[in-house]
Enzyme design. Structure first.
Site, PDB file in Angstrom:
ATOM      1  N   GLU A 145       0.845  -1.195   0.000  1.00  0.00           N
ATOM      2  CA  GLU A 145       0.000   0.000   0.000  1.00  0.00           C
ATOM      3  C   GLU A 145       0.879   1.243   0.000  1.00  0.00           C
ATOM      4  O   GLU A 145       2.098   1.176   0.237  1.00  0.00           O
ATOM      5  CB  GLU A 145      -0.949   0.021   1.200  1.00  0.00           C
ATOM      6  N   ASN A 147       0.915   4.958   1.839  1.00  0.00           N
ATOM      7  CA  ASN A 147       0.318   5.716   2.934  1.00  0.00           C
ATOM      8  C   ASN A 147       0.556   7.206   2.739  1.00  0.00           C
ATOM      9  O   ASN A 147       1.704   7.642   2.613  1.00  0.00           O
ATOM     10  CB  ASN A 147       0.936   5.287   4.268  1.00  0.00           C
ATOM     11  N   SER A 152       3.573   6.309  10.152  1.00  0.00           N
ATOM     12  CA  SER A 152       4.192   6.253  11.476  1.00  0.00           C
ATOM     13  C   SER A 152       5.528   5.521  11.486  1.00  0.00           C
ATOM     14  O   SER A 152       5.934   4.895  10.519  1.00  0.00           O
ATOM     15  CB  SER A 152       3.236   5.579  12.460  1.00  0.00           C
ATOM     16  N   LYS A 309      -7.379   2.977  -0.977  1.00  0.00           N
ATOM     17  CA  LYS A 309      -7.121   1.688  -1.657  1.00  0.00           C
ATOM     18  C   LYS A 309      -7.723   1.684  -3.056  1.00  0.00           C
ATOM     19  O   LYS A 309      -7.193   1.054  -3.975  1.00  0.00           O
ATOM     20  CB  LYS A 309      -7.709   0.539  -0.824  1.00  0.00           C
ATOM     21  N   LYS A 367      -9.463  -5.679   0.961  1.00  0.00           N
ATOM     22  CA  LYS A 367      -8.984  -4.476   1.643  1.00  0.00           C
ATOM     23  C   LYS A 367     -10.026  -3.366   1.563  1.00  0.00           C
ATOM     24  O   LYS A 367     -10.414  -2.948   0.468  1.00  0.00           O
ATOM     25  CB  LYS A 367      -7.668  -3.998   1.015  1.00  0.00           C
ATOM     26  N   GLY A 372      -4.395   2.329   9.301  1.00  0.00           N
ATOM     27  CA  GLY A 372      -4.182   2.060  10.714  1.00  0.00           C
ATOM     28  C   GLY A 372      -4.055   0.611  11.092  1.00  0.00           C
ATOM     29  O   GLY A 372      -3.818   0.284  12.244  1.00  0.00           O
ATOM     30  N   ARG A 455       9.048  -3.641   9.366  1.00  0.00           N
ATOM     31  CA  ARG A 455       8.041  -4.107  10.322  1.00  0.00           C
ATOM     32  C   ARG A 455       7.913  -5.603  10.108  1.00  0.00           C
ATOM     33  O   ARG A 455       7.712  -6.060   8.980  1.00  0.00           O
ATOM     34  CB  ARG A 455       6.737  -3.370  10.017  1.00  0.00           C
TER      35      ARG A 455
END
Length: 481
Positions: A145, A147, A152, A309, A367, A372, A455
């Site tokens: 994706e 963002n 963050s 999306k 999706k 978040g 991540r």
């Protein structure tokens, strides 16, 4: 569906006594350097606990890491152009707006502000493009994706390599450090905010961070403030919720947003990306007030709409990238990072996508238009949701994406309050590349890549958001495959 495997940077498992010792040292390092979060279960403003982290850096192919870094300015400019194409946004979101109230509310604000005349044509984007490795394609990155709002972990990701280097030295492996890339995400993102501030050019102006009622991810947000304060001590920064913005701000006759007697130069949203953050009409009125003002928004409302999306899916359709980028080599490089993305609108293509997913639900992710983490559907849940929505217009608020199968790597995830040592488990990693862009429809003043984050989650976990409690912070260990 089988997944390939990458070897850890050092042989595992580690000897028990050494593992326990190095984890205790790493946890203390994390707490003493701000790699932390507030406890969701026992919340108090007086303490933080460690943010979940992976003990050893996770392997990632150097060529693909470099590709992602080099592509970020290209993607920044692409999304900037998309956000300023009124016709494309309107056409792309048309069906979703009928069934997605949240996106419809954002769209209504955009139309209202656009039609009355934009008071501020400059937008600031602190973006992040997220990738997984795809094995069937020979270890190539595929975009998960893009963002455009509240991207963050730039701050914590910038501190994490220092912690990982410390861990490697404690394990007697200092020679491995050379394979860890530098990460200047915090300074890179904050310089974007201060560059926008300088372009605003009004003396005594302030910066406003829009925050949640309760900020669990406090370190990641505060480090941005501390960095700006250290580099630009003359700039005041305020933190306010959307509700407080409604109560405490006004627009003056110049359409400046006034807070505590000061004009606001930059509004940086760390909240405002999901429905729960707008519990009443006050919050929507506050968002409209900000958008009507001369403040430079990060993101502007059209940047936020460009990050939906539905737009991501539309960009993958034949000929659409060429509309924004022409037919050059860069277009092909961007198309190569796309995986299969399918509309669920009520047309021939939408029906074909539904049939395809019902026939093999494990191949896909469903999706919705949400940021978040924790919102996507996988496997049998995809099938169940599509059967329920098949004849409902609700399905137009979703897109279907082919599931990406990243390689597995063994590792240890260190979590607050968990047993030490943690078990050795299979993990998968998602790379995020940060970008900064500032510009108007006709002129771009700044466009650059600004650091990265990794991540990592358990291989059998569907979602991987750190702030949502499902993933862990990590650092890439670059491999020459």
């Amino acid at each position: 569906m089988t997944q390939a495997r990458l070897a850890s940077c050092i042989p595992l498992p580690l000897e028990h006594k050494l593992l326990v010792s190095v984890i205790e040292k790493a946890k203390d390092w994390a707490l003493m350097h701000g790699v932390g979060m507030r406890d969701r279960k026992n919340f108090t403003k007086d303490s933080i606990q460690i943010a979940p982290f992976v003990l050893l850096p996770s392997p990632f192919p150097r060529t693909e890491f470099t590709k992602a870094v080099e592509l970020q300015p290209v993607l920044n400019e692409l999304m900037h152009k998309v956000a300023h194409d009124d016709e494309f946004l309107t056409c792309t979101l048309e069906n979703a707006l009928q069934v997605d109230e949240f996106t419809a509310n954002l769209f209504d604000i955009w139309v209202k502000v656009r039609d009355e005349g934009m008071a501020q044509n400059l937008s600031l984007g602190l973006f992040r493009s997220d990738y997984l490795m795809q094995n069937p394609d020979g270890n190539s990155i595929k975009q998960v994706e893009f963002n455009t709002v509240a991207s963050s972990f730039g701050a914590l990701a910038a501190y994490l390599p220092d912690m990982t280097r410390y861990i490697l030295r404690q394990l007697g492996q200092p020679e491995l450090i050379k394979n860890m890339p530098a990460n200047l995400a915090l300074s890179g993102l904050c310089s974007g905010i201060t560059e926008a501030y300088d372009l605003f050019g009004v003396p005594r102006a302030v910066i406003l961070f829009v925050v949640e009622e309760v900020s669990y991810n406090i370190c990641d947000q505060r480090f941005h403030e501390f960095e700006i304060s250290e580099k630009r001590p003359e700039i005041m920064i305020y933190r306010r919720t959307l509700t407080e913005i409604y109560d405490e701000t006004t627009l003056n006759d110049k359409k400046q947003l006034i807070l505590d007697g000061h004009p606001v130069a930059v509004v940086y949203y760390r909240s405002g990306y999901e429905p729960a953050q707008y519990p009443s009409a006050k919050e929507w009125d506050a968002r409209l007030r900000v958008e009507r003002s001369t403040a430079i928004k990060c993101p502007s409302i059209h940047y936020q709409l460009a990050g939906t999306k539905k737009v991501q899916q539309a960009l993958a359709a034949p000929g659409v990238l060429e509309k924004f980028m022409g037919a050059g080599a860069a277009t092909g490089r961007v198309r190569d990072i796309f995986t299969g993305l399918y509309s669920l609108d009520f047309d021939e293509n939408g029906e074909r996508a539904v049939d395809m997913a019902l026939a093999d639900a494990e191949r896909f992710v469903l999706k919705p238009q949400r940021e978040g983490g924790g919102n996507n559907l996988y496997g049998s849940d995809v099938r169940e949701a599509l059967l329920r929505m098949r004849h409902s217009r609700e399905r137009a608020a979703y897109i279907l994406m082919e599931r990406i199968l990243p390689p597995l790597v063994a590792g240890y995830v260190v979590r607050p309050g968990a047993a030490v040592p943690p078990p050795l488990t299979d993990l998968v990693s998602e790379l995020g590349i940060f970008g900064v862009i500032i510009g108007t429809k006709d002129k771009i003043y700044c466009n650059r890549q600004a650091g990265h984050m990794l991540r990592t989650k358990l291989a059998d976990a569907n979602e991987g958001g750190v702030a949502a409690g499902l993933g862990a912070l990590d650092s890439p260990y670059l491999l020459d495959l």
